[in-house]
Design an enzyme around this catalytic site. Structure first.
Site, PDB file in Angstrom:
ATOM      1  N   LEU A  15     -34.011  -7.448 -35.559  1.00  0.00           N
ATOM      2  CA  LEU A  15     -35.184  -8.330 -35.563  1.00  0.00           C
ATOM      3  C   LEU A  15     -35.050  -9.425 -36.616  1.00  0.00           C
ATOM      4  CD1 LEU A  15     -38.224  -5.916 -35.106  1.00  0.00           C
ATOM      5  CD2 LEU A  15     -37.221  -7.478 -33.444  1.00  0.00           C
ATOM      6  N   GLY A  16     -34.014  -9.302 -37.430  1.00  0.00           N
ATOM      7  CA  GLY A  16     -33.814 -10.336 -38.448  1.00  0.00           C
ATOM      8  C   GLY A  16     -34.529 -10.027 -39.759  1.00  0.00           C
ATOM      9  N   GLY A  18     -33.102  -9.406 -42.533  1.00  0.00           N
ATOM     10  CA  GLY A  18     -32.399 -10.141 -43.593  1.00  0.00           C
ATOM     11  C   GLY A  18     -32.929 -11.555 -43.715  1.00  0.00           C
ATOM     12  N   VAL A 240     -38.251 -19.224 -33.461  1.00  0.00           N
ATOM     13  CA  VAL A 240     -38.148 -20.650 -33.812  1.00  0.00           C
ATOM     14  C   VAL A 240     -36.772 -21.163 -33.390  1.00  0.00           C
ATOM     15  CG1 VAL A 240     -39.799 -20.811 -35.718  1.00  0.00           C
ATOM     16  CG2 VAL A 240     -37.516 -19.946 -36.162  1.00  0.00           C
ATOM     17  N   CYS A 380      -8.061 -19.073 -44.554  1.00  0.00           N
ATOM     18  CA  CYS A 380      -7.405 -17.802 -44.871  1.00  0.00           C
ATOM     19  C   CYS A 380      -6.308 -17.507 -43.843  1.00  0.00           C
ATOM     20  CB  CYS A 380      -8.442 -16.692 -44.980  1.00  0.00           C
ATOM     21  SG  CYS A 380      -7.871 -15.341 -46.016  1.00  0.00           S
ATOM     22  N   HIS A 514     -12.297 -18.519 -48.679  1.00  0.00           N
ATOM     23  CA  HIS A 514     -13.361 -18.634 -47.669  1.00  0.00           C
ATOM     24  C   HIS A 514     -14.467 -19.568 -48.152  1.00  0.00           C
ATOM     25  CE1 HIS A 514     -11.968 -15.567 -44.842  1.00  0.00           C
ATOM     26  NE2 HIS A 514     -11.507 -14.930 -45.902  1.00  0.00           N
ATOM     27  N   GLU A 516     -16.643 -21.073 -46.554  1.00  0.00           N
ATOM     28  CA  GLU A 516     -17.909 -20.919 -45.814  1.00  0.00           C
ATOM     29  C   GLU A 516     -18.909 -20.043 -46.572  1.00  0.00           C
ATOM     30  OE1 GLU A 516     -15.041 -19.542 -45.056  1.00  0.00           O
ATOM     31  OE2 GLU A 516     -15.231 -17.611 -44.010  1.00  0.00           O
TER      32      GLU A 516
END
Ligand code: GLN
EC number: 6.3.4.2
Length: 542
Positions: A15-16, A18, A240, A380, A514, A516
């Protein structure tokens, strides 16, 4: 005074939680509070480092070298506060510590039990090191009702009684599914989930309800009554378009106001959300678009590349364009010509990865990008494969390979057994454990002045996060540089290649780290900003 916000999930996973935690933290931060986010993971792995990215999603690496849950990535991106080792704990880690102590005899003959030993360890973790923060948000992984989650729920229940009154709030994230035949959003699963939570002694204070349409008044009333919360504490969390709209949407629904009210804090002043409004507007109204191929091997589960996707979005935000991602399974290029797949795309990115499957396909993608002069970003593994490719096709070393795939006569990429971390020597043996033994966390690198990458960073000293076992072999440097692949960044001691770039190519960069992981919507990473800008340039040519 540090206040605690416990976030649990019910009804279904994914459900998110985090994101919800990160977005609430961002809202509190926008009101000037100092926030910290922590995650409790009920699984038995000591850390997610050895879990398959196709099952559990990306492993997020912190500056201090912890392999953690990807939710810590959301936390960092939304708050800008770098996560640390101390922000994520698993059942496996807790048991490992307790059993190690037990074997040492530290418990002096006591019987070791889930309550109090495991729950105490969880509470110690939650409470540790929070003095500098106004709010500590603690997310409990999994869904209420999971057997393995029980000790965590028990620990946060106890904290509710042990912390001074009014110092913690329980938020429960649930789902209100829409049933078309009834034409209604259904509250029953939430009622059951809250009943489950109450049966283990936790009464949620706020319900955060995921739904795809507005919650009618009547259903709100029902949720409040049956779940024993105030009606104002039933917060709509509607779907959203972009995750970066979530803080604004929570603000509209009054989540921050409800949390502050719970603690008796004044919610009168407007939170400073201009930067969120700017990001949201940029995502909604791009001025153009580019298409980027991601040639990887975990393309079945997008969570495996979570930070990468976000960093590319940030690159788009910085350049005011929408970045379309074309996911390509690297193995396809082992059977088929890459051209029909890659033609018309504006950039090619080969991300991090492990193992031989798909490696030759990635090498072909790098070759295509180099020869056709399409922007190429190798991260990487993507740098390692680009170097193997250049060794084979440019430097005339047909057997060039990585020892990751077995013994080779030309180890252009090889296992690293000794390296420096700051002033300390780190060592590894070839047949050692796989868990937690990579070159991990933030390492400095020195970029060659005047190189492309130094220009992109706007400086020559950088620090980026690593997670790998193998390294490009310096013994091949000269032969590769002669042919135009420059080793433009090295570890400060000059022993390990950190970045490569191809001369005379519009944008061909490989990095051993990394980047990102450090990109944020407010501060897009320079490499992603520049890569997307190069893709825009390329799009003007096709
Ligand atoms: N498998 C490679 C290594 O261990 C690359 C790892 C990665 O891409 N994160 O060095």
């Amino acid at each position: 005074m540090t206040r605690y916000v416990f976030i649990t999930g019910g009804v279904v996973s994914s459900l998110g939680k985090g994101l919800a935690s990160a977005a609430l933290a961002a809202l509190l931060q926008a009101r000037g509070y100092k926030v910290r986010l922590r995650k409790l993971d009920p699984y038995l792995n000591v850390d997610p480092g050895t879990m398959s990215p196709t099952q559990h999603g990306e492993v997020f690496v912190t500056d201090d070298g912890a392999e953690t849950d990807l939710d810590l990535g959301h936390y960092e991106r939304f708050t800008g506060v770098p996560a640390t080792k101390a922000d994520n704990i698993t059942t496996g880690r807790i048991y490992l510590d307790i059993i190690t102590k037990e074997r040492r005899g530290d418990y002096l003959g006591a019987t070791i039990q889930v309550i109090p030993h495991v729950t105490n360890a969880i509470k110690d973790f939650v409470l540790d090191g929070n003095d500098a923060y106004d709010f500590v948000l603690v997310e409990i992984g999994g869904t209420v009702g999971d057997i393995e989650g029980l000790p965590f729920f028990e620990a946060i229940r106890q904290l509710g009684q042990e912390l001074p009154r009014g110092q913690c709030v329980y938020i429960h994230l649930t789902l209100l599914p829409y049933i078309p035949s009834a034409g209604e959003l259904k509250t029953k699963p939430t009622q059951h989930s809250v009943a489950e939570l109450r049966s283990i002694g936790i009464q949620p204070d706020i319900l955060l309800c995921r739904c795809d349409r507005p919650i009618p008044r009547e259903e709100r009333g029902k949720l409040a009554r049956f779940c024993n919360v105030r009606e104002s504490a039933v917060i709509e969390a509607r779907d959203v378009a972009s995750i970066y709209d979530v803080p604004l949407s929570y603000r509209e629904e009054g989540l921050d106001r409800e949390v502050l009210a719970h603690f008796g804090l004044d919610a009168g002043a407007e939170p400073k959300l201009d930067r969120w409004r700017d990001i949201s507007a940029r995502v909604r109204n791009p001025e153009g678009e580019v298409s980027i191929a991601i040639v990887g091997k975990y393309t079945g589960l997008k969570d495996a590349y979570k930070s990468l996707i976000e960093a590319l979005t940030h690159g788009g935000i910085a350049n005011r364009v929408k970045v379309n991602l074309e996911w390509i399974e690297a193995e396809i290029f082992e059977r088929e010509d890459p051209a029909p797949f890659l033609e018309g795309l504006n950039g090619i990115l080969v991300p991090g990865g492990f193992g031989q499957r798909g490696a030759e396909g990635k090498i072909r993608a790098a070759r295509y990008a180099r020869e056709k002069k399409i922007p190429y970003f190798g991260i990487c593994f993507g740098m390692q494969m680009a170097v193997v490719e250049a060794a084979r096709s440019l430097a005339g070393i047909p057997d060039a390979n990585s020892t990751e795939f077995g013994p080779t006569a030309e180890p252009v990429v090889g296992l690293l057994t000794e390296w420096m971390k700051g002033n300390e020597l780190e060592r590894r043996i070839a047949e050692g454990d796989l868990g937690g033994t990579m070159r991990l966390g933030s390492y400095a690198a020195k970029l060659t002045a005047g190189s492309r990458i130094a220009e992109i960073y706007g400086g020559t000293m950088i620090a980026e996060r690593h997670r790998h076992r193998y390294e490009v072999n310096m013994a091949y440097r000269e032969r590769l540089e002669e042919k135009g692949m420059r080793f433009s960044g090295l570890s400060p001691d000059g022993l390990l290649p950190e970045t490569v770039e191809v001369e005379g190519h519009p944008w061909f960069i490989g990095v051993q780290f990394h980047p990102e992981l450090k990109s944020r919507p407010f501060e897009p990473h320079p490499l992603f900003r520049s890569f997307v800008a190069a893709a825009i340039e390329q799009s003007r040519l096709v």
